[in-house]
Motif scaffolding. Structure first.
Motif, PDB file in Angstrom:
ATOM      1  N   ARG A  25       0.583  -1.542  -0.123  1.00  0.00           N
ATOM      2  CA  ARG A  25      -0.012  -0.396  -0.248  1.00  0.00           C
ATOM      3  C   ARG A  25       1.120   0.634   0.074  1.00  0.00           C
ATOM      4  NH1 ARG A  25      -3.138  -3.340   3.404  1.00  0.00           N
ATOM      5  NH2 ARG A  25      -2.145  -2.219   4.991  1.00  0.00           N
ATOM      6  N   ASN A  26       2.114   0.905   1.157  1.00  0.00           N
ATOM      7  CA  ASN A  26       3.037   2.363   0.798  1.00  0.00           C
ATOM      8  C   ASN A  26       3.460   2.946  -0.122  1.00  0.00           C
ATOM      9  OD1 ASN A  26       3.442   3.912   3.481  1.00  0.00           O
ATOM     10  ND2 ASN A  26       2.697   1.943   3.946  1.00  0.00           N
ATOM     11  N   MET A  31       3.676   5.349  -6.775  1.00  0.00           N
ATOM     12  CA  MET A  31       3.896   4.758  -8.695  1.00  0.00           C
ATOM     13  C   MET A  31       2.804   3.335  -8.687  1.00  0.00           C
ATOM     14  SD  MET A  31       7.727   2.982  -8.580  1.00  0.00           S
ATOM     15  CE  MET A  31       7.899   3.774  -9.794  1.00  0.00           C
ATOM     16  N   ASP A  32       2.166   3.412  -9.728  1.00  0.00           N
ATOM     17  CA  ASP A  32       1.462   2.313 -10.019  1.00  0.00           C
ATOM     18  C   ASP A  32       2.942   1.207 -10.216  1.00  0.00           C
ATOM     19  OD1 ASP A  32      -0.808   3.274 -10.158  1.00  0.00           O
ATOM     20  OD2 ASP A  32      -1.462   3.977 -12.598  1.00  0.00           O
ATOM     21  N   SER A 167       3.985   0.469  11.362  1.00  0.00           N
ATOM     22  CA  SER A 167       3.971   1.369   9.974  1.00  0.00           C
ATOM     23  C   SER A 167       4.945   2.370   9.612  1.00  0.00           C
ATOM     24  CB  SER A 167       2.981   1.599  11.215  1.00  0.00           C
ATOM     25  OG  SER A 167       1.469   1.380  10.672  1.00  0.00           O
ATOM     26  N   ARG A 168       5.309   2.940  10.726  1.00  0.00           N
ATOM     27  CA  ARG A 168       6.610   3.826  10.214  1.00  0.00           C
ATOM     28  C   ARG A 168       7.908   2.925  10.265  1.00  0.00           C
ATOM     29  NH1 ARG A 168       4.926   5.938  15.637  1.00  0.00           N
ATOM     30  NH2 ARG A 168       7.325   5.062  16.499  1.00  0.00           N
ATOM     31  N   GLU A 169       8.113   1.828  10.567  1.00  0.00           N
ATOM     32  CA  GLU A 169       9.558   1.413   9.603  1.00  0.00           C
ATOM     33  C   GLU A 169       8.705   1.298   8.503  1.00  0.00           C
ATOM     34  OE1 GLU A 169      12.212   1.160  10.862  1.00  0.00           O
ATOM     35  OE2 GLU A 169      11.632   1.976  12.538  1.00  0.00           O
ATOM     36  N   ILE A 170       7.677   0.371   8.238  1.00  0.00           N
ATOM     37  CA  ILE A 170       7.048  -0.141   6.496  1.00  0.00           C
ATOM     38  C   ILE A 170       7.276   0.871   6.109  1.00  0.00           C
ATOM     39  CG2 ILE A 170       5.189  -1.059   5.138  1.00  0.00           C
ATOM     40  CD1 ILE A 170       4.748  -2.370   8.370  1.00  0.00           C
ATOM     41  N   ALA A 173      11.061   2.338   5.170  1.00  0.00           N
ATOM     42  CA  ALA A 173      11.394   1.240   3.965  1.00  0.00           C
ATOM     43  C   ALA A 173      10.588   1.239   2.415  1.00  0.00           C
ATOM     44  CB  ALA A 173      11.082   0.095   4.805  1.00  0.00           C
ATOM     45  N   ALA A 174       9.283   1.292   2.983  1.00  0.00           N
ATOM     46  CA  ALA A 174       9.177   1.453   0.865  1.00  0.00           C
ATOM     47  C   ALA A 174       9.448   2.629   0.378  1.00  0.00           C
ATOM     48  CB  ALA A 174       7.555   1.774   1.162  1.00  0.00           C
TER      49      ALA A 174
END
Ligand SMILES: Cc1cc2nc3c(=O)[nH]c(=O)nc-3n(C[C@H](O)[C@H](O)[C@H](O)COP(=O)(O)O)c2cc1C
Length: 256
Positions: A25-26, A31-32, A167-170, A173-174
């Motif tokens: 989701r992030n 971008m697509d 969530s912050r880490e994800i 990373a994203a």
């Protein structure tokens, strides 16, 4: 549109899968992306027999006929890959380790240049940081450009504070992965990577011959003469250090 695959080494569709979904989701907020999930539990991957035919003769000589090439094909047809695994006994899960063993011949003949790699590790309490480091180095050995992965604490019942931290880490990373995915060219190698390339090719040149597939492969690719695996302009200092690594590699192989 970029294609990204997530290779998931958990038999459960729980914490690791949920983390990858949040990562997706992030990433899609930037971008697509054509995003595909690969659950290793759904693929037939036998244990490596240790015959080393993949190293010496070529991967097509592997006596095991299972889904290895299907996974490699998916990796080859994507712009980026996420290796996601739970921490099991301070390491990646067995299915993830087994995949890495089955891909080990690619460490000799890396191929995923210009593609992005990251990792997601979920865990109860401790040990994930070294797993992320391990996976980063595996990604580099396969030829990928690597962005640092993330470690998430998923011990149940999970508190709101822990969930928010995950969530912050994800999210971070994203973002790192997105930046890497958007880079048009593979980077100039670090000194460590340059050393790995120069010293391994020197030992191959000194110790192997045309009977070995690694040797043939290096010859075909022009890797015995090139500065690095792929076209890259090394600055004069790196060029000089590269020659020193060539020399060191030759000396070390002759002493063996
Ligand atoms: C066999 C096994 C070994 C585990 N070993 C560790 C460990 O060494 N360190 C740790 O922090 N968590 C450990 N855990 C906890 C898992 O890493 C954690 O629950 C993970 O989020 C599970 O992911 P999943 O829900 O996707 O399967 C272990 C769990 C199992 C089942």
């Amino acid at each position: 549109m970029k294609k990204v695959i997530a290779i998931i080494g958990s038999a459960q569709k729980k914490a690791t899968y949920e983390a990858v979904q949040e990562f997706e989701r992030n990433l899609k907020s930037y971008m697509d992306i054509d995003f595909e999930y690969i659950f290793l539990k759904d693929y037939q991957l036998e244990f490596c027999k240790g015959c080393k035919l993949c190293f010496d003769k070529g991967e097509e000589f592997c006596p095991i006929h299972d889904d290895r090439d299907l996974v490699i094909d998916k990796m080859s047809h994507s712009d980026g890959v996420i290796f996601a695994t739970p921490n099991y006994s301070f390491q990646v899960s067995a299915s993830m380790k087994n995949l890495l063993d089955r891909l080990a011949f690619i460490f000799h003949r890396p191929r995923f240049f210009g593609k992005a790699f990251t990792s997601i590790v979920t865990q109860g309490i401790f040990g994930g940081n070294s797993i992320v480091k391990y996976l980063s180095s595996m990604g580099q050995n396969l030829g990928y450009n690597v962005s640092k992965g993330c470690v998430l604490k998923t011990l149940e019942p999970i508190t709101k504070v822990a969930q928010d931290k995950n969530s912050r880490e994800i999210k971070k990373a994203a973002k790192r992965f997105y930046k890497l995915l958007s880079k048009p060219v593979p980077p100039s190698p670090s000194l460590f990577r340059l050393m790995m390339f120069r010293m391994s090719r020197a030992s191959m040149k000194e110790m192997l011959s045309d009977e070995y597939y690694d040797y043939q492969y290096y010859k075909e690719k022009g890797w015995f003469e090139s500065d690095y695996y792929y076209d890259v302009s090394l600055n004069p200092i790196k060029k000089m250090i590269g020659c020193i690594f060539d020399f060191m590699g030759r000396q070390m192989s002759r002493q063996k």
